[in-house]
Write a protein that holds these residues in place. Structure first.
Motif, PDB file in Angstrom:
ATOM      1  N   VAL A 118     -13.755  -1.021  -0.294  1.00  0.00           N
ATOM      2  CA  VAL A 118     -12.645  -1.832  -0.811  1.00  0.00           C
ATOM      3  C   VAL A 118     -11.318  -1.585  -0.077  1.00  0.00           C
ATOM      4  O   VAL A 118     -10.654  -2.559   0.316  1.00  0.00           O
ATOM      5  CB  VAL A 118     -12.525  -1.660  -2.348  1.00  0.00           C
ATOM      6  CG1 VAL A 118     -11.296  -2.385  -2.877  1.00  0.00           C
ATOM      7  CG2 VAL A 118     -13.788  -2.200  -3.027  1.00  0.00           C
ATOM      8  N   PRO A 119     -10.884  -0.325   0.153  1.00  0.00           N
ATOM      9  CA  PRO A 119      -9.596  -0.162   0.853  1.00  0.00           C
ATOM     10  C   PRO A 119      -9.541  -0.851   2.224  1.00  0.00           C
ATOM     11  O   PRO A 119      -8.555  -1.560   2.511  1.00  0.00           O
ATOM     12  CB  PRO A 119      -9.429   1.363   0.944  1.00  0.00           C
ATOM     13  CG  PRO A 119     -10.197   1.882  -0.232  1.00  0.00           C
ATOM     14  CD  PRO A 119     -11.399   0.975  -0.337  1.00  0.00           C
ATOM     15  N   PRO A 120     -10.579  -0.716   3.081  1.00  0.00           N
ATOM     16  CA  PRO A 120     -10.495  -1.435   4.359  1.00  0.00           C
ATOM     17  C   PRO A 120     -10.367  -2.950   4.176  1.00  0.00           C
ATOM     18  O   PRO A 120      -9.601  -3.606   4.888  1.00  0.00           O
ATOM     19  CB  PRO A 120     -11.815  -1.079   5.057  1.00  0.00           C
ATOM     20  CG  PRO A 120     -12.242   0.205   4.445  1.00  0.00           C
ATOM     21  CD  PRO A 120     -11.777   0.151   3.025  1.00  0.00           C
ATOM     22  N   LEU A 121     -11.105  -3.485   3.214  1.00  0.00           N
ATOM     23  CA  LEU A 121     -11.053  -4.942   3.019  1.00  0.00           C
ATOM     24  C   LEU A 121      -9.714  -5.379   2.426  1.00  0.00           C
ATOM     25  O   LEU A 121      -9.224  -6.468   2.727  1.00  0.00           O
ATOM     26  CB  LEU A 121     -12.222  -5.398   2.139  1.00  0.00           C
ATOM     27  CG  LEU A 121     -13.590  -5.274   2.816  1.00  0.00           C
ATOM     28  CD1 LEU A 121     -14.715  -5.493   1.815  1.00  0.00           C
ATOM     29  CD2 LEU A 121     -13.724  -6.260   3.981  1.00  0.00           C
ATOM     30  N   LEU A 122      -9.103  -4.522   1.610  1.00  0.00           N
ATOM     31  CA  LEU A 122      -7.755  -4.848   1.115  1.00  0.00           C
ATOM     32  C   LEU A 122      -6.764  -4.867   2.272  1.00  0.00           C
ATOM     33  O   LEU A 122      -5.879  -5.725   2.337  1.00  0.00           O
ATOM     34  CB  LEU A 122      -7.301  -3.817   0.073  1.00  0.00           C
ATOM     35  CG  LEU A 122      -7.913  -3.916  -1.321  1.00  0.00           C
ATOM     36  CD1 LEU A 122      -7.408  -2.768  -2.190  1.00  0.00           C
ATOM     37  CD2 LEU A 122      -7.606  -5.258  -1.985  1.00  0.00           C
ATOM     38  N   ALA A 123      -6.923  -3.912   3.198  1.00  0.00           N
ATOM     39  CA  ALA A 123      -6.003  -3.840   4.341  1.00  0.00           C
ATOM     40  C   ALA A 123      -6.242  -4.978   5.333  1.00  0.00           C
ATOM     41  O   ALA A 123      -5.455  -5.175   6.256  1.00  0.00           O
ATOM     42  CB  ALA A 123      -6.126  -2.479   5.027  1.00  0.00           C
ATOM     43  N   LEU A 124      -7.327  -5.711   5.138  1.00  0.00           N
ATOM     44  CA  LEU A 124      -7.610  -6.899   5.961  1.00  0.00           C
ATOM     45  C   LEU A 124      -7.308  -8.182   5.182  1.00  0.00           C
ATOM     46  O   LEU A 124      -7.609  -9.287   5.645  1.00  0.00           O
ATOM     47  CB  LEU A 124      -9.085  -6.898   6.386  1.00  0.00           C
ATOM     48  CG  LEU A 124      -9.476  -5.857   7.442  1.00  0.00           C
ATOM     49  CD1 LEU A 124     -10.977  -5.570   7.393  1.00  0.00           C
ATOM     50  CD2 LEU A 124      -9.067  -6.320   8.838  1.00  0.00           C
ATOM     51  N   ASP A 125      -6.737  -8.040   3.987  1.00  0.00           N
ATOM     52  CA  ASP A 125      -6.457  -9.205   3.125  1.00  0.00           C
ATOM     53  C   ASP A 125      -7.700 -10.073   2.937  1.00  0.00           C
ATOM     54  O   ASP A 125      -7.625 -11.318   2.991  1.00  0.00           O
ATOM     55  CB  ASP A 125      -5.306 -10.053   3.690  1.00  0.00           C
ATOM     56  CG  ASP A 125      -3.958  -9.379   3.482  1.00  0.00           C
ATOM     57  OD1 ASP A 125      -3.636  -9.040   2.337  1.00  0.00           O
ATOM     58  OD2 ASP A 125      -3.248  -9.158   4.484  1.00  0.00           O
ATOM     59  N   SER A 190      -9.433   7.872  -0.683  1.00  0.00           N
ATOM     60  CA  SER A 190      -9.734   7.282   0.623  1.00  0.00           C
ATOM     61  C   SER A 190      -8.529   6.447   1.045  1.00  0.00           C
ATOM     62  O   SER A 190      -7.794   5.929   0.195  1.00  0.00           O
ATOM     63  CB  SER A 190     -10.994   6.419   0.561  1.00  0.00           C
ATOM     64  OG  SER A 190     -10.784   5.323  -0.295  1.00  0.00           O
ATOM     65  N   VAL A 191      -8.348   6.373   2.355  1.00  0.00           N
ATOM     66  CA  VAL A 191      -7.197   5.635   2.888  1.00  0.00           C
ATOM     67  C   VAL A 191      -7.658   4.760   4.047  1.00  0.00           C
ATOM     68  O   VAL A 191      -8.385   5.227   4.929  1.00  0.00           O
ATOM     69  CB  VAL A 191      -6.101   6.616   3.383  1.00  0.00           C
ATOM     70  CG1 VAL A 191      -5.025   5.871   4.169  1.00  0.00           C
ATOM     71  CG2 VAL A 191      -5.467   7.350   2.207  1.00  0.00           C
ATOM     72  N   ALA A 192      -7.242   3.509   4.025  1.00  0.00           N
ATOM     73  CA  ALA A 192      -7.509   2.591   5.142  1.00  0.00           C
ATOM     74  C   ALA A 192      -6.169   2.098   5.671  1.00  0.00           C
ATOM     75  O   ALA A 192      -5.271   1.759   4.891  1.00  0.00           O
ATOM     76  CB  ALA A 192      -8.354   1.414   4.677  1.00  0.00           C
ATOM     77  N   VAL A 193      -6.059   2.079   6.994  1.00  0.00           N
ATOM     78  CA  VAL A 193      -4.794   1.728   7.644  1.00  0.00           C
ATOM     79  C   VAL A 193      -5.062   0.745   8.771  1.00  0.00           C
ATOM     80  O   VAL A 193      -5.994   0.930   9.551  1.00  0.00           O
ATOM     81  CB  VAL A 193      -4.160   3.016   8.234  1.00  0.00           C
ATOM     82  CG1 VAL A 193      -3.112   2.680   9.265  1.00  0.00           C
ATOM     83  CG2 VAL A 193      -3.569   3.876   7.141  1.00  0.00           C
ATOM     84  N   ARG A 194      -4.257  -0.304   8.825  1.00  0.00           N
ATOM     85  CA  ARG A 194      -4.327  -1.240   9.967  1.00  0.00           C
ATOM     86  C   ARG A 194      -2.921  -1.433  10.507  1.00  0.00           C
ATOM     87  O   ARG A 194      -1.983  -1.661   9.737  1.00  0.00           O
ATOM     88  CB  ARG A 194      -4.911  -2.585   9.514  1.00  0.00           C
ATOM     89  CG  ARG A 194      -5.073  -3.604  10.639  1.00  0.00           C
ATOM     90  CD  ARG A 194      -5.819  -4.844  10.153  1.00  0.00           C
ATOM     91  NE  ARG A 194      -5.113  -5.536   9.098  1.00  0.00           N
ATOM     92  CZ  ARG A 194      -4.139  -6.427   9.282  1.00  0.00           C
ATOM     93  NH1 ARG A 194      -3.750  -6.729  10.515  1.00  0.00           N
ATOM     94  NH2 ARG A 194      -3.542  -7.005   8.258  1.00  0.00           N
ATOM     95  N   LEU A 195      -2.785  -1.292  11.833  1.00  0.00           N
ATOM     96  CA  LEU A 195      -1.483  -1.451  12.487  1.00  0.00           C
ATOM     97  C   LEU A 195      -1.571  -2.544  13.539  1.00  0.00           C
ATOM     98  O   LEU A 195      -2.430  -2.497  14.422  1.00  0.00           O
ATOM     99  CB  LEU A 195      -1.075  -0.151  13.198  1.00  0.00           C
ATOM    100  CG  LEU A 195      -0.741   1.063  12.328  1.00  0.00           C
ATOM    101  CD1 LEU A 195      -0.450   2.265  13.231  1.00  0.00           C
ATOM    102  CD2 LEU A 195       0.443   0.775  11.415  1.00  0.00           C
ATOM    103  N   ALA A 206      -0.690  -2.404   7.292  1.00  0.00           N
ATOM    104  CA  ALA A 206      -1.420  -2.660   6.046  1.00  0.00           C
ATOM    105  C   ALA A 206      -2.121  -1.365   5.660  1.00  0.00           C
ATOM    106  O   ALA A 206      -2.901  -0.825   6.445  1.00  0.00           O
ATOM    107  CB  ALA A 206      -2.429  -3.784   6.246  1.00  0.00           C
ATOM    108  N   LEU A 207      -1.797  -0.850   4.487  1.00  0.00           N
ATOM    109  CA  LEU A 207      -2.356   0.433   4.049  1.00  0.00           C
ATOM    110  C   LEU A 207      -2.926   0.281   2.644  1.00  0.00           C
ATOM    111  O   LEU A 207      -2.278  -0.324   1.781  1.00  0.00           O
ATOM    112  CB  LEU A 207      -1.266   1.513   3.995  1.00  0.00           C
ATOM    113  CG  LEU A 207      -0.678   2.036   5.302  1.00  0.00           C
ATOM    114  CD1 LEU A 207       0.424   1.131   5.802  1.00  0.00           C
ATOM    115  CD2 LEU A 207      -0.120   3.435   5.089  1.00  0.00           C
ATOM    116  N   ALA A 208      -4.104   0.836   2.422  1.00  0.00           N
ATOM    117  CA  ALA A 208      -4.695   0.779   1.084  1.00  0.00           C
ATOM    118  C   ALA A 208      -5.313   2.129   0.739  1.00  0.00           C
ATOM    119  O   ALA A 208      -5.798   2.846   1.618  1.00  0.00           O
ATOM    120  CB  ALA A 208      -5.746  -0.318   1.013  1.00  0.00           C
ATOM    121  N   VAL A 209      -5.264   2.451  -0.552  1.00  0.00           N
ATOM    122  CA  VAL A 209      -5.777   3.739  -1.041  1.00  0.00           C
ATOM    123  C   VAL A 209      -6.840   3.477  -2.104  1.00  0.00           C
ATOM    124  O   VAL A 209      -6.641   2.644  -2.994  1.00  0.00           O
ATOM    125  CB  VAL A 209      -4.632   4.582  -1.647  1.00  0.00           C
ATOM    126  CG1 VAL A 209      -5.177   5.870  -2.266  1.00  0.00           C
ATOM    127  CG2 VAL A 209      -3.593   4.910  -0.588  1.00  0.00           C
TER     128      VAL A 209
END
Ligand SMILES: Cc1cc2nc3c(=O)[nH]c(=O)nc-3n(C[C@H](O)[C@H](O)[C@H](O)COP(=O)(O)OP(=O)(O)OC[C@H]3O[C@@H](n4cnc5c(N)ncnc54)[C@H](O)[C@@H]3O)c2cc1C
Length: 283
Positions: A118-125, A190-195, A206-209
């Protein structure tokens, strides 16, 4: 076990779902873990024989992941770097057997606060595609999961795909997971980050936890603070108060809420260092 259905056509699955009380099943790695019986009860509708639910494709301006795509398929797919965080999450879901059977759609529909997809997909909108006999609709992932084990999926709907617009599949990304050991562990956080960069500056962060609130969440205040900063200093602009303000962790068998709140800011900074291509600094 009751009647086991395994149609190869989506329309047959949708009609069955509309006409009988069935349990939707994909890889069953969450379903079996949740039952204490020797077998699943009632009628089972297995979705893993429906080919369009098992493909990953880039078409019509978006990336489309069939809901029954396995973690192993994601790891093996040719995807742009914006999806590196999703691949990293996929490699850390259970062991290889679980990655071969478990699916992206099952991970989302199970709606665990600790679901690593879920966090990676949130950071990808990302948005999810839901189909029923009466039609199709799209829901942003951020609005789909409403609480632990709760989603806005109607009983007559199947999640058929997860979509990421090309415009959001941009930039570099990283995923980090905090657990009691390196592998085979459910996330404490868990943390997902997109720059996405403009020259050496952050154009979009875009950062999601995950696992630190009833539903995984974006870090809006941190994202705003990172806009325009030099990428080689990006982690220095993370304010712990901004991170903590977005979270509402519980204490459970895996960790206390205080431990989670302490751990996430470092996890965020390290994920930013990784996403900005300076992973060597963490070795
Ligand atoms: C040993 C082990 C380790 C694990 N480790 C992790 C981990 O590290 N991280 C993590 O995130 N998860 C982990 N899991 C949980 C699980 O593997 C994942 O959540 C997996 O992605 C679930 O997918 P599935 O296809 O097996 O779902 P299933 O078990 O088949 O289904 C899960 C739920 O979603 C529903 N569902 C499934 N597909 C659809 C669909 N297309 N439309 C609508 N509803 C649907 C089902 O009805 C059910 O309610 C682990 C599980 C095990 C057994």
């Amino acid at each position: 076990m009751g009647i086991y259905h395994r149609p190869d056509k989506l329309k047959d699955a949708l009609h069955l779902l509309a006409s009988a009380p069935v349990t939707l099943a994909s890889g069953c790695t969450d379903l079996f873990a949740a039952t204490e019986a020797a077998a699943l009860e009632g009628q089972i509708l297995d979705l893993t024989n429906i080919a369009p639910l098992k493909t990953i494709e880039n078409c019509h301006g978006h990336w489309r992941f069939g809901a029954a795509v396995s973690w192993s398929s994601i790891v093996g797919a040719a995807l742009p770097p914006a999806f590196d965080m999703l691949k990293a999450a996929a490699r850390q879901v259970g062991g290889v057997q679980v990655q071969n059977a478990g699916t992206l759609g099952g991970n989302i529909c199970n709606a665990s606060p600790a679901a690593d997809g879920v966090p990676p997909l949130l950071a990808l909108d990302a948005r999810v595609e839901l189909q029923s006999v009466s039609g199709m609709r799209y829901v942003p992932l951020s609005a789909f999961i409403t609480g632990p084990r709760q989603t806005t999926r109607r009983r007559d709907e199947i999640m058929t795909a997860i979509l990421v617009d090309e415009g959001k599949a941009q930039g570099s990304s990283a995923f980090l997971k905090l657990g009691t050991r390196k592998h085979l562990v459910i996330s404490i956080a868990s943390v997902a980050v997109r720059l996405r960069l403009n020259g050496d500056r952050v154009a979009e962060a875009a950062l999601a936890v995950g696992a630190c609130s009833p539903v995984a969440c974006r870090l809006g205040a941190v994202e705003a603070a990172l806009s325009g900063v030099r990428v080689d200093t990006v982690e220095q602009h993370v304010m712990e108060a901004d991170v903590r303000a977005a979270l509402a962790p519980i204490s459970d068998i895996r960790a206390t809420s205080a431990y989670r709140l302490d751990g996430v800011p470092s996890l965020v900074r390290n994920a930013l260092i990784l996403a900005s291509g300076r992973g060597k600094a963490l070795e």
